[in-house]
Design a protein around this motif. Structure first.
Motif, PDB file in Angstrom:
ATOM      1  N   CYS A 188      -3.467  -1.265  -0.683  1.00 41.36           N
ATOM      2  CA  CYS A 188      -3.106  -1.524  -2.075  1.00 41.36           C
ATOM      3  C   CYS A 188      -3.882  -0.605  -3.016  1.00 41.36           C
ATOM      4  N   ASP A 189      -5.137  -0.345  -2.697  1.00 40.11           N
ATOM      5  CA  ASP A 189      -5.916   0.594  -3.504  1.00 40.11           C
ATOM      6  C   ASP A 189      -5.312   1.996  -3.441  1.00 40.11           C
ATOM      7  N   LEU A 190      -4.857   2.405  -2.251  1.00 37.81           N
ATOM      8  CA  LEU A 190      -4.229   3.717  -2.104  1.00 37.81           C
ATOM      9  C   LEU A 190      -2.918   3.800  -2.880  1.00 37.81           C
ATOM     10  N   LEU A 191      -2.165   2.713  -2.894  1.00 35.56           N
ATOM     11  CA  LEU A 191      -0.922   2.704  -3.657  1.00 35.56           C
ATOM     12  C   LEU A 191      -1.186   2.982  -5.127  1.00 35.56           C
ATOM     13  N   ARG A 192      -2.232   2.371  -5.658  1.00 35.91           N
ATOM     14  CA  ARG A 192      -2.547   2.554  -7.072  1.00 35.91           C
ATOM     15  C   ARG A 192      -3.133   3.946  -7.328  1.00 35.91           C
ATOM     16  N   ALA A 193      -4.094   4.329  -6.491  1.00 40.43           N
ATOM     17  CA  ALA A 193      -4.831   5.573  -6.751  1.00 40.43           C
ATOM     18  C   ALA A 193      -4.046   6.816  -6.377  1.00 40.43           C
ATOM     19  N   GLU A 194      -3.337   6.792  -5.245  1.00 40.51           N
ATOM     20  CA  GLU A 194      -2.669   7.985  -4.743  1.00 40.51           C
ATOM     21  C   GLU A 194      -1.211   8.092  -5.181  1.00 40.51           C
ATOM     22  N   GLY A 196       0.261   5.998  -7.671  1.00 35.10           N
ATOM     23  CA  GLY A 196       0.450   5.662  -9.075  1.00 35.10           C
ATOM     24  C   GLY A 196       1.340   4.474  -9.356  1.00 35.10           C
ATOM     25  N   VAL A 197       1.455   3.525  -8.397  1.00 34.84           N
ATOM     26  CA  VAL A 197       2.273   2.345  -8.678  1.00 34.84           C
ATOM     27  C   VAL A 197       1.633   1.522  -9.789  1.00 34.84           C
ATOM     28  N   ASN A 198       2.457   0.754 -10.478  1.00 26.40           N
ATOM     29  CA  ASN A 198       1.946  -0.070 -11.574  1.00 26.40           C
ATOM     30  C   ASN A 198       1.236  -1.314 -11.068  1.00 26.40           C
ATOM     31  N   GLU A 199       1.749  -1.889  -9.999  1.00 30.52           N
ATOM     32  CA  GLU A 199       1.151  -3.083  -9.402  1.00 30.52           C
ATOM     33  C   GLU A 199       1.259  -2.981  -7.891  1.00 30.52           C
ATOM     34  N   ALA A 200       0.289  -3.570  -7.194  1.00 30.30           N
ATOM     35  CA  ALA A 200       0.318  -3.613  -5.731  1.00 30.30           C
ATOM     36  C   ALA A 200       0.114  -5.051  -5.265  1.00 30.30           C
ATOM     37  N   ILE A 201       0.904  -5.463  -4.288  1.00 30.14           N
ATOM     38  CA  ILE A 201       0.817  -6.811  -3.720  1.00 30.14           C
ATOM     39  C   ILE A 201       0.396  -6.707  -2.271  1.00 30.14           C
ATOM     40  N   ASP A 202      -0.640  -7.437  -1.913  1.00 29.63           N
ATOM     41  CA  ASP A 202      -1.180  -7.449  -0.552  1.00 29.63           C
ATOM     42  C   ASP A 202      -0.553  -8.616   0.200  1.00 29.63           C
ATOM     43  N   TYR A 203       0.434  -8.316   1.052  1.00 29.00           N
ATOM     44  CA  TYR A 203       1.143  -9.408   1.721  1.00 29.00           C
ATOM     45  C   TYR A 203       0.275 -10.153   2.725  1.00 29.00           C
ATOM     46  N   LYS A 204      -0.841  -9.532   3.145  1.00 27.95           N
ATOM     47  CA  LYS A 204      -1.720 -10.206   4.100  1.00 27.95           C
ATOM     48  C   LYS A 204      -2.621 -11.244   3.430  1.00 27.95           C
ATOM     49  N   ASN A 205      -2.893 -11.063   2.164  1.00 32.89           N
ATOM     50  CA  ASN A 205      -3.843 -11.935   1.484  1.00 32.89           C
ATOM     51  C   ASN A 205      -3.292 -12.611   0.235  1.00 32.89           C
ATOM     52  N   ASP A 206      -2.196 -12.108  -0.330  1.00 29.79           N
ATOM     53  CA  ASP A 206      -1.611 -12.684  -1.533  1.00 29.79           C
ATOM     54  C   ASP A 206      -0.453 -13.609  -1.179  1.00 29.79           C
TER      55      ASP A 206
END
Length: 339
Positions: A188-194, A196-206
């Protein structure tokens, strides 16, 4: 040229997650060629979730039979040729399978693409990912199937996988708000940083259903689905009026020996006057020139990144394929046989 050819054969049909135990590594002589054929030395192999289905049942290509060569796309070098269109030294991509040397007459294998010469200046990893079936799948699915437009809220499952990572970036380029779903805080951190997504959802923990409600308060306009199962069902609960869903894959169910998760929110398609369309990129190969041109332009301008994950050695191909189903890969999973 060496006189041995290592090849991975299908040893047993998988039940559950695929692994090395489902394959047998054999060593044969390098095959000879006849008139109208050419010999390729494979350099890179592509690992794709669809290969799991090839091992189990007939789909858009016949299932691999026990004792047969494992099917897969690759890039290699022509080392011998009696074919007018392929010369020694050409770098070619095609469905040459999990082996070091392959013979081809230039025709497509099954329903897969025919061999093509890789253009000058395009390296093998890029030919198998951004400029290959992966990039074309993302482009066709988002632009042609989902009919994405500026201002859409786009949700992508498997968002840091090979196709999903390209979809996220194209959607951003098209002026969309993008929500990516991936497994674990690092992804999820890579999605945001690399990407540029607006939001990331972690299906393993969210709680995916709850997070979709929070991140898409006005509903989902486009859902690009690589996963299926529970995540698809959760997305269906949050679609906006006129939503478009592109069904690319269902990786969550490929390894389920007890059957796939039920879909309970399908009636929302009716309520929201939405569409859900499955597609195969092989039905849209006429779109490849335009797609590749756009992808090349975006890549040259630094607007899109090619995410690849490399495992070394033909002997590790089964382990590399397994990574797709354990969530270990980031981007396109490749196997490097030799530079």
């Amino acid at each position: 040229m060496v006189d041995k050819n290592r090849r991975w054969l299908l040893a047993q049909r998988p039940s559950g997650i695929v692994g090395p135990e489902h394959f047998e590594l054999v060593v044969d002589a390098v095959p000879s060629i006849a008139d109208g054929e050419f010999l390729v030395r494979n350099r890179w192999l592509s690992c794709d979730p669809a290969q799991r289905t090839y091992m189990e049942f007939d789909s858009y290509i016949p299932a691999v039979q026990i004792g047969e060569l494992m099917v897969g796309a690759s890039v290699g070098e022509v080392v011998e040729s009696k074919h007018p269109d392929f010369q020694v030294g050409d770098v070619v991509s095609g469905a040459f399978g999990w082996q070091e040397y392959a013979v081809s007459d230039g025709s497509p294998f099954g329903g897969l693409i025919p061999p093509v010469t890789v253009p000058d200046g395009v390296d093998a990893p890029t030919a198998l990912s951004l400029f290959g079936i992966t990039g074309l799948t993302a482009y066709i699915g988002l632009i042609d199937v989902a009919r994405v437009k500026a201002g859409d809220t786009v949700v992508v499952s498997g968002a840091l996988g090979a196709v999903g990572s390209v979809v996220c970036q194209i959607a951003k380029l098209k002026g969309c708000r993008v929500v990516g779903i991936a497994g674990g805080p690092r992804k999820c951190d890579l999605l945001r940083a690399e990407l540029g997504v607006n939001e990331a959802i972690d299906y393993k923990n969210d709680d995916v259903d709850a997070r979709l409600g929070e991140t898409c308060p006005d509903g989902i306009d486009v859902f690009f689905d690589n996963v299926g199962g529970e995540i698809l069902d959760a997305a269906l609960a949050h679609i906006a009026v006129g939503a478009r869903i592109a069904l690319c894959g269902s990786v969550s169910g490929y390894s389920e020996s007890q059957g796939r998760s039920p879909i309970t929110n399908a009636f929302n398609l009716t309520l929201q006057r939405a569409t859900m369309t499955g597609f195969l990129v092989f039905d849209h190969l006429d779109r490849a020139p335009e797609a590749t041109a756009d992808l090349a332009t975006w890549a040259a301008q630094g607007q899109i990144k090619n995410q690849i994950d490399v495992v070394e050695g033909l002997e590790n191909a089964p382990t590399a394929l397994r990574r797709l189903f354990t969530g270990e890969n980031v981007g396109k999973q490749l196997v490097r046989l030799a530079d």
